[in-house]
Design an enzyme around this catalytic site. Structure first.
Site, PDB file in Angstrom:
ATOM      1  N   THR A  12       0.856  -1.211   0.024  1.00 26.18           N
ATOM      2  CA  THR A  12      -0.025  -0.041   0.092  1.00 26.18           C
ATOM      3  C   THR A  12       1.006   1.129  -0.067  1.00 26.18           C
ATOM      4  O   THR A  12       0.313   2.170  -0.189  1.00 26.18           O
ATOM      5  CB  THR A  12      -1.063   0.038   1.271  1.00 26.18           C
ATOM      6  OG1 THR A  12      -0.302  -0.056   2.293  1.00 26.18           O
ATOM      7  CG2 THR A  12      -1.871  -1.129   1.051  1.00 26.18           C
ATOM      8  N   ARG A 118      21.158  -4.870   3.187  1.00 31.57           N
ATOM      9  CA  ARG A 118      22.382  -4.625   2.253  1.00 31.57           C
ATOM     10  C   ARG A 118      23.814  -4.935   2.830  1.00 31.57           C
ATOM     11  O   ARG A 118      24.810  -5.106   1.872  1.00 31.57           O
ATOM     12  CB  ARG A 118      22.491  -3.273   1.740  1.00 31.57           C
ATOM     13  CG  ARG A 118      21.134  -2.829   0.753  1.00 31.57           C
ATOM     14  CD  ARG A 118      21.104  -1.392   0.274  1.00 31.57           C
ATOM     15  NE  ARG A 118      19.765  -0.943  -0.276  1.00 31.57           N
ATOM     16  CZ  ARG A 118      19.475   0.286  -0.485  1.00 31.57           C
ATOM     17  NH1 ARG A 118      20.071   1.155   0.141  1.00 31.57           N
ATOM     18  NH2 ARG A 118      18.241   0.288  -0.918  1.00 31.57           N
ATOM     19  N   CYS A 158      18.864   3.581  -4.682  1.00 31.95           N
ATOM     20  CA  CYS A 158      18.403   3.936  -5.892  1.00 31.95           C
ATOM     21  C   CYS A 158      19.125   4.863  -6.725  1.00 31.95           C
ATOM     22  O   CYS A 158      19.112   5.181  -7.948  1.00 31.95           O
ATOM     23  CB  CYS A 158      16.893   4.389  -5.986  1.00 31.95           C
ATOM     24  SG  CYS A 158      16.682   5.770  -4.761  1.00 31.95           S
ATOM     25  N   GLN A 184      18.287  14.006  -6.401  1.00 34.48           N
ATOM     26  CA  GLN A 184      17.099  12.923  -6.314  1.00 34.48           C
ATOM     27  C   GLN A 184      15.627  13.232  -6.243  1.00 34.48           C
ATOM     28  O   GLN A 184      15.334  14.294  -5.742  1.00 34.48           O
ATOM     29  CB  GLN A 184      17.714  12.022  -5.132  1.00 34.48           C
ATOM     30  CG  GLN A 184      19.067  11.559  -5.098  1.00 34.48           C
ATOM     31  CD  GLN A 184      19.567  10.675  -3.907  1.00 34.48           C
ATOM     32  OE1 GLN A 184      20.750  10.647  -3.565  1.00 34.48           O
ATOM     33  NE2 GLN A 184      18.546  10.054  -3.425  1.00 34.48           N
ATOM     34  N   LYS A 213      25.621   5.728   2.002  1.00 31.82           N
ATOM     35  CA  LYS A 213      25.193   4.678   0.695  1.00 31.82           C
ATOM     36  C   LYS A 213      25.817   4.886  -0.544  1.00 31.82           C
ATOM     37  O   LYS A 213      26.242   3.946  -1.124  1.00 31.82           O
ATOM     38  CB  LYS A 213      23.787   4.829   0.906  1.00 31.82           C
ATOM     39  CG  LYS A 213      22.859   4.300   1.960  1.00 31.82           C
ATOM     40  CD  LYS A 213      21.443   4.668   1.871  1.00 31.82           C
ATOM     41  CE  LYS A 213      20.633   4.338   3.197  1.00 31.82           C
ATOM     42  NZ  LYS A 213      18.997   4.632   2.798  1.00 31.82           N
ATOM     43  N   ARG A 244      17.918  16.623  -2.653  1.00 33.50           N
ATOM     44  CA  ARG A 244      16.635  16.140  -3.016  1.00 33.50           C
ATOM     45  C   ARG A 244      16.063  17.663  -3.837  1.00 33.50           C
ATOM     46  O   ARG A 244      16.298  18.732  -3.703  1.00 33.50           O
ATOM     47  CB  ARG A 244      15.531  16.226  -1.920  1.00 33.50           C
ATOM     48  CG  ARG A 244      14.483  15.772  -2.126  1.00 33.50           C
ATOM     49  CD  ARG A 244      14.278  14.151  -2.367  1.00 33.50           C
ATOM     50  NE  ARG A 244      14.510  13.470  -1.329  1.00 33.50           N
ATOM     51  CZ  ARG A 244      14.821  11.971  -1.618  1.00 33.50           C
ATOM     52  NH1 ARG A 244      14.851  11.561  -2.817  1.00 33.50           N
ATOM     53  NH2 ARG A 244      15.071  11.380  -0.522  1.00 33.50           N
ATOM     54  N   HIS A 251      16.431   9.874 -10.693  1.00 29.66           N
ATOM     55  CA  HIS A 251      17.438  10.617 -10.220  1.00 29.66           C
ATOM     56  C   HIS A 251      18.649  10.920 -11.379  1.00 29.66           C
ATOM     57  O   HIS A 251      19.066  10.222 -12.045  1.00 29.66           O
ATOM     58  CB  HIS A 251      18.132   9.599  -9.156  1.00 29.66           C
ATOM     59  CG  HIS A 251      17.387   9.329  -7.981  1.00 29.66           C
ATOM     60  ND1 HIS A 251      16.256  10.047  -7.649  1.00 29.66           N
ATOM     61  CD2 HIS A 251      17.189   8.232  -7.114  1.00 29.66           C
ATOM     62  CE1 HIS A 251      15.442   9.473  -6.621  1.00 29.66           C
ATOM     63  NE2 HIS A 251      16.039   8.380  -6.259  1.00 29.66           N
TER      64      HIS A 251
END
Length: 272
Positions: A12, A118, A158, A184, A213, A244, A251
């Site tokens: 959802t 990860r 991502c 991003q 990351k 952002r 991205h």
């Protein structure tokens, strides 16, 4: 062609909605189960999502009336009805780790969009075109979990997908270091302009956790399988700044690279 029966955990949420949309007419996969939190369980998918549907297209007909399962309480039911699950859960990392382990130990393979596993040494973090050989570590993971079919595989952050595949073939020239600025989209935060109005006409110059990351995950992708674990590569050194930006999807990265043996433009294009 065989169609695999699949489920979506966290169906959802925004990432789950994207999975549901992508699976609507997929030639390889048949969506058979959707799962979410206890408050959504028991409702038809369209009712559980309600006015939170964030995709540009309507809820697919094959998902619309699927009854939402409880991702925790209905683990055995879900695991027994599908070939594997995509995980798009949006909860705490420890909870996600525990749930992904539980599904794997029920002999249900898990392909995860989350970051929780990860850095588990025997969980492959795969960009298939770059490091598919890491999948052989699954044999060691299965020994640890005590499973025959079940395992966990994860995707990378991502933002990496915008630049790591392009750096990969240039490693032949000896990449010494890379400075990366990622721009991003708000979908990466699970947002739309409606749910994130503060991004309109704005740039947020820091995304918590993203820089680490972007700097460390490529080294696992470029690592080697040794003694049943993935050992990260020693280099190159990557320095990242993650912003952002007011873009719905997709991205972008600006990357500055230094080499041991600087390639020409023609050599770069040929390598790509």
């Amino acid at each position: 062609m065989k169609q695999y029966k699949v489920g979506v955990l966290g169906a959802t949420g925004m990432v789950g909605q994207r999975f549901v949309t992508l699976l609507a007419h997929h030639p390889w996969f048949s969506l058979c189960a959707v799962a979410a939190s206890e408050r959504s369980a028991g409702k038809p998918y369209h009712e559980a999502v309600g006015n939170r549907w964030a995709m540009d297209t309507p809820i697919p007909e094959n998902a619309r009336n699927l009854i939402v399962c409880d991702v925790c309480a209905d683990k055995e039911l879900i695991a027994g009805s599908v070939d594997f699950v995509f995980c798009a859960l949006d909860t705490g990392k420890d909870e996600i780790k525990s749930l992904e382990d539980a599904y794997a130990m029920l002999e249900c393979p898990v392909v995860s969009n989350n970051s929780a596993h990860r850095w588990t040494e025997d969980v492959p973090m795969v960009i298939p075109e770059l490091n598919s050989e890491h999948l052989r570590v699954i044999a060691s993971q299965r020994k640890r979990l005590g499973t025959r079919r079940g395992f966990i595989a994860v995707k990378s952050n991502c933002s990496l997908q915008s630049y790591v595949p392009l750096l990969h073939p240039l490693k032949a020239f000896g990449i010494k270091q890379a400075v990366v600025c990622t721009y991003q989209a708000i979908s990466g935060a699970g947002k739309t302009f409606k749910t994130m109005p503060e991004i309109i006409d704005n740039v947020i110059p820091y995304i918590g956790g993203e820089e680490e990351k972007s700097e460390k995950e490529p080294l696992k992708i470029w690592g080697n399988v040794e003694n049943g674990e993935i050992v990260s590569a020693d280099g190159p050194i990557i320095t990242a700044q993650c912003l952002r930006v007011p873009v719905s999807d997709g991205h972008t990265a600006a990357v500055f690279v230094s080499f041991d043996k600087k390639p020409t433009k023609e050599e770069i294009l040929s390598a790509w």
